[in-house]
Write an enzyme that holds these catalytic residues in place. Structure first.
Site, PDB file in Angstrom:
ATOM      1  N   LEU A  36      39.675  43.178  39.933  1.00 47.76           N
ATOM      2  CA  LEU A  36      39.799  44.726  39.711  1.00 47.76           C
ATOM      3  C   LEU A  36      40.605  45.639  40.625  1.00 47.76           C
ATOM      4  O   LEU A  36      40.536  45.345  42.141  1.00 47.76           O
ATOM      5  CB  LEU A  36      38.494  44.452  39.906  1.00 47.76           C
ATOM      6  N   ASP A  37      40.738  46.714  40.184  1.00 44.67           N
ATOM      7  CA  ASP A  37      41.755  47.423  41.473  1.00 44.67           C
ATOM      8  C   ASP A  37      40.801  48.227  42.606  1.00 44.67           C
ATOM      9  O   ASP A  37      39.511  47.487  42.517  1.00 44.67           O
ATOM     10  CB  ASP A  37      41.886  49.167  41.086  1.00 44.67           C
ATOM     11  N   LYS A  38      41.198  48.138  44.080  1.00 44.22           N
ATOM     12  CA  LYS A  38      40.839  48.472  44.674  1.00 44.22           C
ATOM     13  C   LYS A  38      39.736  49.962  44.975  1.00 44.22           C
ATOM     14  O   LYS A  38      38.033  49.483  45.023  1.00 44.22           O
ATOM     15  CB  LYS A  38      41.943  48.974  46.181  1.00 44.22           C
TER      16      LYS A  38
END
Length: 484
Positions: free
Chosen positions: A110-112
């Site tokens: 998952l993106d930051k």
């Protein structure tokens, strides 16, 4: 066979040093008897080990549901940023009395700035299954967008959109919630895919939260940073539930969304048909008519929308609108033909039970050459009852002269799954982009679940051959037909 001390370590009782002390103190029982030899070996699948009056369950692998907060990266290590493993290890050591599992890693990323469900495990085989592009594992996201989506933009997202990767995205499912947020379900994992999909229709993602991966759903009461171990049932549900053809004498197929990739088409036809009467497409229409026969659907349209045309004309108009699409734009589902060939070689009879019209079934049969495989067809209008009533499946079984208990049904909608179960048959749910929002219920109701027919072929020792040009519709072709 496994050593007693390793068994206890893998089960999370403690470090190798700790469990050896427990064993020497006589605190461990093996099959009801105290065992003080840490090197003694047992069959981990059949042994019963007791510690403190509780059975110790052997776990070769660990599976953790983690609510990833924003601000940490989905990696096992990073020189500059805090990783999900760093965060989880701290939380684990504060809460658990057992060592942090070795070899854990996040399944996917998952993106930051994205929060939500993240599965961590040290089971590389399962991780590969969930991440394989061939599996089309569903991911559902809660998306807060900059501005509301229009119906045409939703339909474009659902049919496939150009995000700059040379081919359109696969069909998706968009559900608008009461608070205006979207629940977007996709079957791919391209880089920044959700953000790029919304950008492609002129919108922007403000906040992103993952709710689901495959059969695993984020607990509704879980807060960012919290975690829990998966139950055995949850782990098992993440693995394939592929049907066997053993003791099966007949296979009965639904058509739309099961054998042919056509559900996108019917939503467009509903919209175009109602537009002729200046009636907007209701958001709940598909739910209202799910499982209804062609005739029952016509009755619903006439009564609910006040259509003055006679029922015969309504159905004739739909047939005319659908004919060309079935002729030129609707493909067979991947592996469907090869699966029918496999059934034919095994001497398994095949039939069709559909809510579609007899006229359109003739087009599908002719275009895809199904006549050589299918020996019985029944429509909902012919039995005068739609699904979930079992009548249509019982009628096919009777004509095939096969007992219901020896029939295997393939269905993509909950109403159809219930019809097959109500008929006393085994039912395999088939993944389809336009029923992704009901996948959880489909899996609960059905005996089996597949993403595509190739999975059954592999289990039975068959193979899905490469599709010749023109015989399989690509996602880009389907998407092109859905753009406005």
């Amino acid at each position: 066979m496994i050593r007693l001390d390793k068994y206890l370590c893998d089960a999370g009782i403690g470090t190798r040093k700790t469990v050896k002390e427990l064993i020497k103190k006589g605190q461990i029982k093996v099959n009801g008897e105290v065992c003080k030899n840490p090197e003694q070996k047992f069959d981990e699948k059949s042994v019963n080990i007791d510690y403190g009056g509780q059975e110790v369950i052997y776990e070769e692998n660990t599976y953790v549901m983690f609510y990833k907060p924003q601000g940490i990266v989905s990696a096992t290590e990073d020189k500059k940023e805090e990783t999900v493993l760093d965060f989880l290890k701290k939380a684990w050591e504060e809460k658990e009395e057992r060592p942090f599992p070795k070899g854990l890693f996040p399944v996917g990323r998952l993106d930051k700035d994205t929060e939500g469900l993240l599965l961590l495990t040290n089971d590389g085989v399962l991780a590969h299954e969930l991440l394989s592009p061939k599996k089309h594992v569903v991911k559902t996201y809660e998306v807060t967008v900059e501005k509301p989506l229009h119906a045409e933009e939703i339909l474009t997202l659902e049919c496939g959109v150009d995000i700059g990767d040379e081919k359109l995205t696969m069909p998706a499912r968009v559900n608008v919630q009461k608070d205006g947020k979207l629940h977007l379900s996709i079957m791919e994992g391209r880089y920044h895919q959700v953000k790029r999909m919304l950008a492609a229709v002129g919108n922007k993602v403000v906040h992103l939260k993952r709710l689901r991966m495959g059969t695993l759903y984020l607990d509704e009461d879980m807060k960012p940073g919290q975690y829990r171990k998966l139950t055995g049932k949850e782990v098992q549900s993440l693995r394939d539930r592929i049907p066997s053809l053993e003791n099966i004498e007949a296979v009965i197929f639904d058509v739309d969304g099961t054998v042919v990739d056509s559900m996108w088409m019917w939503k467009r036809i509903d919209k175009e048909y109602l537009a002729k009467f200046d009636i907007p497409l209701p958001d709940t229409l598909q739910e209202e008519i799910e499982g209804a026969s062609f005739y029952e659907t016509a009755v619903y349209f006439k009564e609910h929308f006040g259509i003055a045309d006679p029922l015969e004309k309504i159905m004739a108009d739909w047939n005319e609108m659908a004919w060309e699409k079935y002729e030129k734009e609707v493909p067979l589902k991947s592996g469907a033909r090869e699966f029918m060939q496999l059934c034919q070689r095994k001497g398994i009879k095949m039939g069709i039970a559909t809510s579609n019209s007899r006229e359109l079934l003739g087009t599908i049969e002719r275009v895809h050459g199904l006549t050589e495989y299918i020996s019985c067809i029944r429509t909902g209008s012919e039995v005068q009852k739609g699904k979930p009533a079992p009548d249509i499946y019982l009628a096919v079984a009777e004509e095939l002269q096969v007992e219901p208990a020896k029939c295997l049904v393939f269905e993509d909608l909950t109403a159809g799954i219930m019809a097959g179960k109500n008929a006393g048959m085994k039912v395999c749910a088939v993944q389809d982009a336009y029923s992704l929002d009901s996948d959880r219920e489909k899996r609960r109701l059905a005996d089996y679940y597949i993403e595509e027919f190739g999975q059954v072929l592999e289990k039975e020792g068959g193979k899905v051959r490469d599709w010749p040009d023109g015989n399989r519709m690509t996602a880009s072709k389907v998407g092109d037909t859905c753009k406005f």
